[in-house]
Design a protein around this motif. Sequence first.
Motif, PDB file in Angstrom:
ATOM      1  N   ARG A  21       0.835  -1.186   0.000  1.00 34.61           N
ATOM      2  CA  ARG A  21       0.000   0.000   0.000  1.00 34.61           C
ATOM      3  C   ARG A  21       0.878   1.248   0.000  1.00 34.61           C
ATOM      4  NH1 ARG A  21      -3.589  -1.645   3.641  1.00 34.61           N
ATOM      5  NH2 ARG A  21      -2.806  -3.656   2.972  1.00 34.61           N
ATOM      6  N   ASP A  51      -9.468   4.027 -10.053  1.00 29.31           N
ATOM      7  CA  ASP A  51     -10.415   3.672  -8.996  1.00 29.31           C
ATOM      8  C   ASP A  51     -10.446   2.180  -8.697  1.00 29.31           C
ATOM      9  OD1 ASP A  51     -11.668   2.648 -11.207  1.00 29.31           O
ATOM     10  OD2 ASP A  51     -13.464   3.885 -11.065  1.00 29.31           O
ATOM     11  N   GLY A  52      -9.584   1.396  -9.341  1.00 33.18           N
ATOM     12  CA  GLY A  52      -9.466  -0.020  -9.009  1.00 33.18           C
ATOM     13  C   GLY A  52     -10.216  -0.969  -9.909  1.00 33.18           C
ATOM     14  N   LEU A  98      -9.665   6.395  -1.213  1.00 34.48           N
ATOM     15  CA  LEU A  98      -8.941   5.221  -1.687  1.00 34.48           C
ATOM     16  C   LEU A  98      -8.825   5.231  -3.202  1.00 34.48           C
ATOM     17  CD1 LEU A  98      -7.744   2.325  -1.326  1.00 34.48           C
ATOM     18  CD2 LEU A  98     -10.098   1.478  -1.465  1.00 34.48           C
ATOM     19  N   TRP A 100      -6.130   3.170  -6.497  1.00 38.48           N
ATOM     20  CA  TRP A 100      -5.346   1.959  -6.741  1.00 38.48           C
ATOM     21  C   TRP A 100      -4.231   2.241  -7.738  1.00 38.48           C
ATOM     22  CZ3 TRP A 100      -6.510  -2.784  -4.359  1.00 38.48           C
ATOM     23  CH2 TRP A 100      -7.699  -2.791  -3.619  1.00 38.48           C
ATOM     24  N   GLN A 127      -2.216  -4.695  -8.662  1.00 33.91           N
ATOM     25  CA  GLN A 127      -2.825  -3.499  -8.098  1.00 33.91           C
ATOM     26  C   GLN A 127      -2.525  -3.417  -6.603  1.00 33.91           C
ATOM     27  OE1 GLN A 127      -7.022  -4.087  -9.244  1.00 33.91           O
ATOM     28  NE2 GLN A 127      -6.801  -2.363 -10.619  1.00 33.91           N
ATOM     29  N   LYS A 129      -3.162  -0.639  -3.042  1.00 36.22           N
ATOM     30  CA  LYS A 129      -3.983   0.474  -2.559  1.00 36.22           C
ATOM     31  C   LYS A 129      -3.160   1.755  -2.398  1.00 36.22           C
ATOM     32  CE  LYS A 129      -6.849  -2.693   0.193  1.00 36.22           C
ATOM     33  NZ  LYS A 129      -6.030  -3.920   0.004  1.00 36.22           N
ATOM     34  N   PHE A 131      -3.834   5.337  -0.383  1.00 40.81           N
ATOM     35  CA  PHE A 131      -4.714   6.047   0.538  1.00 40.81           C
ATOM     36  C   PHE A 131      -4.310   7.518   0.625  1.00 40.81           C
ATOM     37  CE2 PHE A 131      -4.641   1.661   2.225  1.00 40.81           C
ATOM     38  CZ  PHE A 131      -6.003   1.387   2.206  1.00 40.81           C
ATOM     39  N   TYR A 170      -9.853   3.519   6.384  1.00 40.51           N
ATOM     40  CA  TYR A 170     -10.248   2.239   5.806  1.00 40.51           C
ATOM     41  C   TYR A 170      -9.734   1.114   6.698  1.00 40.51           C
ATOM     42  CZ  TYR A 170     -12.079   3.949   1.379  1.00 40.51           C
ATOM     43  OH  TYR A 170     -12.867   4.546   0.420  1.00 40.51           O
ATOM     44  N   THR A 172      -8.722  -2.633   6.645  1.00 38.90           N
ATOM     45  CA  THR A 172      -8.396  -3.778   5.809  1.00 38.90           C
ATOM     46  C   THR A 172      -8.218  -4.990   6.706  1.00 38.90           C
ATOM     47  OG1 THR A 172      -7.261  -2.349   4.215  1.00 38.90           O
ATOM     48  CG2 THR A 172      -6.843  -4.710   4.064  1.00 38.90           C
TER      49      THR A 172
END
Length: 243
Positions: A21, A51-52, A98, A100, A127, A129, A131, A170, A172
């Motif tokens: 991340r 946006d993933g 969030l 990616w 991919q 993350k 933040f 977030y 996880t």
Amino acid sequence: MLLAATLSPPARAGVTPEASRVVFPAGETEQSLHVFNANTWPVLVQAWVDDGRIDAVPQESTAPFVTLPPIFRMAAGDQTSLRIIYSGANLPSDRESLFWLNLYEIPGLLKHQLDDARAVVVTMRTQIKVFMRPAGLPYGPRELPKRLAFSLAKAAGKLTLRIGNPTPYYATLSAVLVKAGGHSQQITPDMVAPLSESTLELDQFDQFDQFDAQAVESAEVLFSLIDDDGTPVIESVKAELAP
């Protein structure tokens, strides 16, 4: 469009980031990430932030980030420092946002493969993350584990676990273990967004009505939460019994 791909060696992601991340603390506009090519062949890599969505291409991204370099070649065993620059945007000020980072790799070809009509190039996409953490949040991310709320509730005759995240961060969760009434079940929940909750069915507790109420009320939840460094933080809490 994604870089075109037509030919390839064995399929496995060999381009590996140093972390799982990237966190932009309040006020920071740039982060660096080392990327390694563990393959025994060279690769061409395309990097971007979005946006993933796995079907999205770089040209569709509206994420407020620039990656430098956006396209680069890596020799076998090589490493590259990737810069991720926040280009500015109006993001929520009361919670994390969030995004990616995508690493799309195309393997190089040996000379004899260029003449092999049966060879197929398989590309890989990794991919991780990203933040964005705004300034002025009421407390730090280390508070997250003890502020999560776990409760058991009955829904359609089944026992469910509600995970409440009242924090601006977030959550996880890599694993959750529920123990109640002599039963136990491990589940892998999705990430729980800030100021929201997630509800998961506990299918191994089908005989909910037969449980001793006192046993259910004393249910225990063990969970593993991934922190900013990608390290699991293991906690144990007593689950509440929702009405």
